[in-house]
Scaffold this active site. Structure first.
Site, PDB file in Angstrom:
ATOM      1  CB  SER A  98      -0.889   0.032   1.226  1.00 16.88           C
ATOM      2  OG  SER A  98      -1.659  -1.114   1.243  1.00 16.88           O
TER       3      SER A  98
HETATM    4  C1  59J Z   1      -2.426  -7.968   3.689  1.00 17.38           C
HETATM    5  C2  59J Z   1      -1.341  -8.491   0.802  1.00 17.38           C
HETATM    6  C3  59J Z   1      -0.701 -10.104  -0.841  1.00 17.38           C
HETATM    7  C4  59J Z   1      -0.496 -10.117  -2.308  1.00 17.38           C
HETATM    8  C5  59J Z   1      -3.294  -9.021   3.447  1.00 17.38           C
HETATM    9  C6  59J Z   1      -1.920  -7.742   4.941  1.00 17.38           C
HETATM   10  C7  59J Z   1      -2.679  -8.759  -1.233  1.00 17.38           C
HETATM   11  C8  59J Z   1      -2.782  -9.318  -2.540  1.00 17.38           C
HETATM   12  C9  59J Z   1      -1.842 -10.728  -4.274  1.00 17.38           C
HETATM   13  C10 59J Z   1      -3.614  -9.865   4.470  1.00 17.38           C
HETATM   14  C11 59J Z   1      -2.266  -8.581   5.978  1.00 17.38           C
HETATM   15  C12 59J Z   1      -3.118  -9.662   5.738  1.00 17.38           C
HETATM   16  C13 59J Z   1      -1.210  -9.902  -5.338  1.00 17.38           C
HETATM   17  S1  59J Z   1      -3.810  -4.494   6.271  1.00 17.38           S
HETATM   18  O1  59J Z   1      -1.102  -2.581   3.140  1.00 17.38           O
HETATM   19  O2  59J Z   1      -3.877  -5.622   2.078  1.00 17.38           O
HETATM   20  O3  59J Z   1      -1.000  -0.331   6.698  1.00 17.38           O
HETATM   21  O4  59J Z   1      -1.184  -0.966   8.706  1.00 17.38           O
HETATM   22  O5  59J Z   1      -0.313  -8.786   1.404  1.00 17.38           O
HETATM   23  O6  59J Z   1      -3.580  -7.980  -0.828  1.00 17.38           O
HETATM   24  O7  59J Z   1      -3.775  -9.115  -3.237  1.00 17.38           O
HETATM   25  O8  59J Z   1      -3.415 -10.495   6.731  1.00 17.38           O
HETATM   26  N1  59J Z   1      -2.538  -2.373   5.802  1.00 17.38           N
HETATM   27  N2  59J Z   1      -2.466  -4.776   3.577  1.00 17.38           N
HETATM   28  N3  59J Z   1      -2.203  -7.579   1.294  1.00 17.38           N
HETATM   29  N4  59J Z   1      -1.602  -9.072  -0.435  1.00 17.38           N
HETATM   30  N5  59J Z   1      -1.739 -10.038  -3.015  1.00 17.38           N
HETATM   31  C14 59J Z   1      -3.533  -3.186   5.190  1.00 17.38           C
HETATM   32  C15 59J Z   1      -3.165  -3.515   3.742  1.00 17.38           C
HETATM   33  C16 59J Z   1      -2.291  -2.398   3.306  1.00 17.38           C
HETATM   34  C17 59J Z   1      -2.570  -1.963   7.057  1.00 17.38           C
HETATM   35  C18 59J Z   1      -3.564  -2.423   8.066  1.00 17.38           C
HETATM   36  C19 59J Z   1      -4.391  -3.611   7.671  1.00 17.38           C
HETATM   37  C20 59J Z   1      -2.888  -5.751   2.715  1.00 17.38           C
HETATM   38  C21 59J Z   1      -4.468  -1.233   8.336  1.00 17.38           C
HETATM   39  C22 59J Z   1      -2.053  -7.010   2.618  1.00 17.38           C
HETATM   40  C23 59J Z   1      -1.523  -1.023   7.524  1.00 17.38           C
HETATM   41  O9  59J Z   1      -2.856  -1.310   3.115  1.00 17.38           O
END
Ligand code: 59J
Length: 577
Positions: free
Chosen positions: A292
Site C-alpha cells: 500500500s
Molecule cells: C495484507 C497483501 C498479498 C499479495 C493481506 C496484509 C494482497 C494481494 C496478491 C492480508 C495482511 C493480511 C497480489 S492491512 O497494506 O492488504 O498499513 O497498517 O499482502 O492484498 O492481493 O493479513 N494495511 N495490507 N495484502 N496481499 N496479493 C492493510 C493492507 C495495506 C494496514 C492495516 C491492515 C494488505 C491497516 C495485505 C496497515 O494497506
C-alpha cells in the site's frame, strides 16, 4: 754418467724447494682461511650490500559525515612478520616470542616448524606501534616489523553499511570504501635502501617517490541522525521480534541521503562480527513488494489523468472484488460503503484503489511509478545496488492493473521508495540521489505536476491526522504526512504468499508547511503481537522524524497539537505553614 746439476749445489736446490713449498702452503692457508674459517663472515658481508626499493604506504583519505565527524580514519600500525627458516636457529627464543605476542607457545612453534622452509609468514598484523616495538626490542633473529596503516571506524556498527570497510591490505571491500577506493587510496611512494639478505635495513639512502595521500570524502549522512535511526529501528526490531529492517532519511530538496541504517548490523572494527546477514545493506540490496505504500503514487496517476479529484466517490462495499478466480480484498472494514479518494488512502482500500486503476489503466500508473524511480537504478553508484522490477505490459489485464495499483507484482528497494516519496514531498520535482555532501542544489526534474503533488501531500497528511488515521505516525508540534503498508511476503520458490510472514512498512515526509525530509521504515517479519505497518513501523517513523526535525532546527508548524504546559503555580504567599 751425467750427474745432476743440482747435485753440484745441493743446498741451493733445497732452498728453492723449501720456498716453493712455503708458497704453496701460504696459498693453501689463504684458501682455507677464506673458504672455511672466515666463510660465514664474508658471505654475510657480501649479501649485506644490496640496494632495494621499499614501498612507503600512502595515508588513506578520511571519510567524514556531513558535519566533519570522522567515520573512517587511518592510523599507523606495526605488522610483525617472521622468517621461519632463519628462526629455526633460535628455537630457545620461541617461548619468549609467543609470550610477547600473547600467542599459545605450542601453536606458534607448530606454525614455525610447519613453515620451516618458508622465508615469510605474518606473525601478527596491525599492532599499535608501541605494542610492535615491545616485540621488536626482544631482538629475536628472524622477527621483523613493517609500518602500515590500518582503518579504524569510530562510528562502529552505526554507519557500517554506508561506510563499508577495507581488507587487510587496505583496499576498499564494501560500501563507500569500495565505491570511492581510488579517491581514498592515494598512491604509495618508494624509498631506496640498502638491506641485507634477510631484509634488515642497513642504510636508508633516499626517498625516490613521495607517497601521495588519499583524499578526504565527506558523506551526505549526518551521524546524529544515523545514531537516532539505528536506535529506533533496533528497538522496534527487538520489541516486535522481527528478523531485519531498514530505515532511510532523505533531504527532499538536495537529494542527499541523511541516514541509511539496517538491522542486523556489524562492527567493521571486528571481523568476527561480520556475518553475511549482518553485512547486507538491505536498504539498497533487498527488493520487496511495496504494498500500500505505493497507493499515493497510483493516486497521483489518477489526479494527473484529469478524470479524478480528491472528493470523487468510489463504492468499496462489501470489501471484496471478484476478478475471475482472483479476489481483491480489503483487510480492515472501511468506515463506510462509499469512500472518496482520501478515504481510500485512509482506509487503505485495495478494492477502491483497484476500481480507480481500472478507470485510468495500468499504463498510467506504470508511467508515474517509473518516473518516480521504482524499478530504476538510482544512480547512487553504490556497490551491489539492486534495481528491482517494475513490469510493463503491452496489454494491461485487470488483475495486473489492480495488483500494481496497490503495490504487488513489482519490487523495489527502500532507497527507491524514499526517493519517490521525496519527489512527492518536493512538489513533484525529482532530485538525483547523493551519498556525498552536496554544496549546491542539483538540477531537478518535474515528474509530477506541482498541483498534483501538493494535493497528494494534503491527502497524506489526512492519512495521519484524520480520526481513523495512522495516529501512531504523528509527530508532536509538526504536521507530517505518510502512508503505512502491510504486505504478505511472497513465498520463496513457489508462486503465492505466506500465511504468516509480513513486511511492515511506513513512508512519509514533513513538515507539511514546507516538506524537507522523507523517511522510509521497513520491518521484516515482526513476529510478536501485531504486524501492521501502522502499528509496527509508524511509531518508528514518528520518533525518527521528530528527532530529525529537532536536530535540524526546523521550526514547528503545529504548536496547537501539543497541550499547553500548565503555568507553573507561583508560590502562594502567606499560605499554610
Ligand atoms: C495484507 C497483501 C498479498 C499479495 C493481506 C496484509 C494482497 C494481494 C496478491 C492480508 C495482511 C493480511 C497480489 S492491512 O497494506 O492488504 O498499513 O497498517 O499482502 O492484498 O492481493 O493479513 N494495511 N495490507 N495484502 N496481499 N496479493 C492493510 C493492507 C495495506 C494496514 C492495516 C491492515 C494488505 C491497516 C495485505 C496497515 O494497506
Amino acid at each position: 754418467m751425467m750427474k745432476l746439476e743440482g747435485a753440484l749445489f745441493p743446498w741451493r736446490f733445497r732452498v728453492v724447494l723449501g720456498l716453493l713449498a712455503l708458497m704453496v702452503g701460504a696459498i693453501c692457508w689463504r684458501i682455507i682461511d677464506l673458504q672455511v674459517i672466515d666463510h660465514d663472515f664474508l658471505q654475510g658481508q657480501g649479501d649485506a650490500r644490496s640496494l632495494r626499493h621499499i614501498p612507503i604506504p600512502a595515508h588513506r583519505g578520511l571519510i567524514t559525515d556531513r558535519n566533519g565527524e570522522p567515520l573512517a580514519v587511518s592510523t599507523p600500525v606495526t605488522t610483525l612478520w617472521a622468517n621461519p627458516k632463519e628462526m629455526q636457529l633460535s628455537r630457545d627464543k620461541w617461548p619468549e616470542l609467543a609470550a610477547a605476542l600473547k600467542q599459545d607457545p605450542k601453536v606458534l612453534s607448530a606454525r614455525l616448524q610447519a613453515q620451516a622452509n618458508k622465508e615469510f609468514i605474518y606473525l601478527v598484523r596491525g599492532l599499535t606501534p608501541e605494542q610492535g616495538q615491545v616485540v621488536l626490542d626482544l631482538k629475536i633473529p628472524g622477527v621483523y616489523g613493517i609500518e602500515e596503516f590500518r582503518r579504524f571506524y569510530p562510528a562502529g556498527d552505526v554507519a557500517a553499511h554506508m561506510v563499508g570497510f577495507t581488507d587487510l591490505d587496505d583496499h576498499g571491500r564494501e560500501g563507500v570504501e569500495l565505491a570511492y577506493n581510488e579517491w581514498l587510496a592515494g598512491v604509495p611512494g618508494k624509498r631506496q635502501v640498502i638491506k641485507d639478505r634477510r631484509g634488515r635495513l642497513i642504510k636508508d639512502i633516499q626517498v625516490t617517490k613521495n607517497a601521495k595521500a588519499g583524499k578526504t570524502l565527506a558523506l551526505s549522512i549526518d551521524l546524529r541522525l544515523q545514531y537516532l535511526a539505528t536506535r529506533e529501528l533496533r528497538n522496534a526490531i527487538t520489541e516486535n521480534e522481527a528478523k531485519a529492517g531498514s530505515l532511510v532519511i532523505m533531504d527532499v530538496k538536495t537529494g542527499e541521503v541523511l541516514a541509511m541504517v539496517n538491522q542486523p548490523t556489524y562492527n567493521p572494527n571486528n571481523r568476527r562480527s561480520m556475518f553475511p546477514a549482518a553485512m547486507r545493506n538491505r536498504a539498497i540490496i533487498d527488493v520487496f513488494e511495496p504494498g500500500s505504500t505505493v497507493k499515493p503514487l497510483s493516486m497521483s496517476a489518477a489526479l494527473e489523468s484529469g478524470r479524478w479529484k480528491p472528493t470523487d466517490k468510489v463504492e468499496v462495499y462489501p470489501g471484496t472484488l471478484q476478478l475471475g478466480r482472483y479476489t481483491i480484498r480489503d483487510v480492515s472494514k472501511s468506515e463506510g460503503p462509499i469512500l472518496d479518494l482520501t478515504g481510500i488512502l485512509i482506509n487503505s482500500s485495495n478494492v477502491g484503489m483497484s476500481k480507480i486503476a481500472f478507470d485510468i489503466g495500468g499504463e498510467a500508473i506504470y508511467r508515474v511509478m517509473s518516473q518516480l524511480g521504482l524499478g530504476q537504478y538510482t544512480g547512487l553508484g553504490f556497490p551491489g545496488e539492486r534495481v528491482g522490477n517494475l513490469p510493463n505490459h503491452r496489454e494491461w489485464r485487470k488483475a495486473e492493473t489492480a495488483t500494481l495499483s496497490y503495490g504487488y507484482g513489482l519490487s523495489v528497494t527502500a532507497l527507491q521508495l524514499v526517493h519517490a516519496y521525496a519527489a512527492l514531498a518536493n512538489d513533484g520535482k525529482m532530485v538525483p540521489l547523493s551519498i556525498l555532501k552536496t554544496d549546491k542544489l542539483p538540477d531537478s526534474t518535474q515528474v509530477i505536476p506541482e498541483q498534483t503533488a501538493k494535493t497528494i501531500q494534503g491527502m497524506l497528511q489526512q492519512v495521519i491526522e484524520a480520526p481513523r488515521g495512522v495516529f501512531r505516525a504523528q509527530v508532536p508540534a509538526y504536521h507530517v504526512g505518510g502512508k503505512s503498508g502491510t504486505a504478505r511476503k511472497a513465498t520463496v520458490g513457489s508462486k503465492g504468499y505466506t500465511e504468516n510472514a509480513y513486511r511492515s512498512l511506513f513512508a512519509g515526509f514533513g513538515p507539511m508547511s514546507n516538506p524537507r525530509y522523507a523517511i522510509v521504515v521497513v520491518i521484516d517479519e515482526p513476529s510478536k503481537g501485531g504486524y501492521y505497518g501502522g502499528l509496527v513501523s509508524a511509531p518508528v517513523f514518528s520518533k525518527v522524524m521528530s528527532g530529525t526535525l529537532r536536530l535540524m532546527n526546523i521550526p514547528p508548524d503545529n504548536l496547537e497539537s501539543i497541550p499547553q504546559q500548565q503555568a507553573v503555580a507561583a508560590p502562594v504567599k502567606g499560605g499554610r505553614g
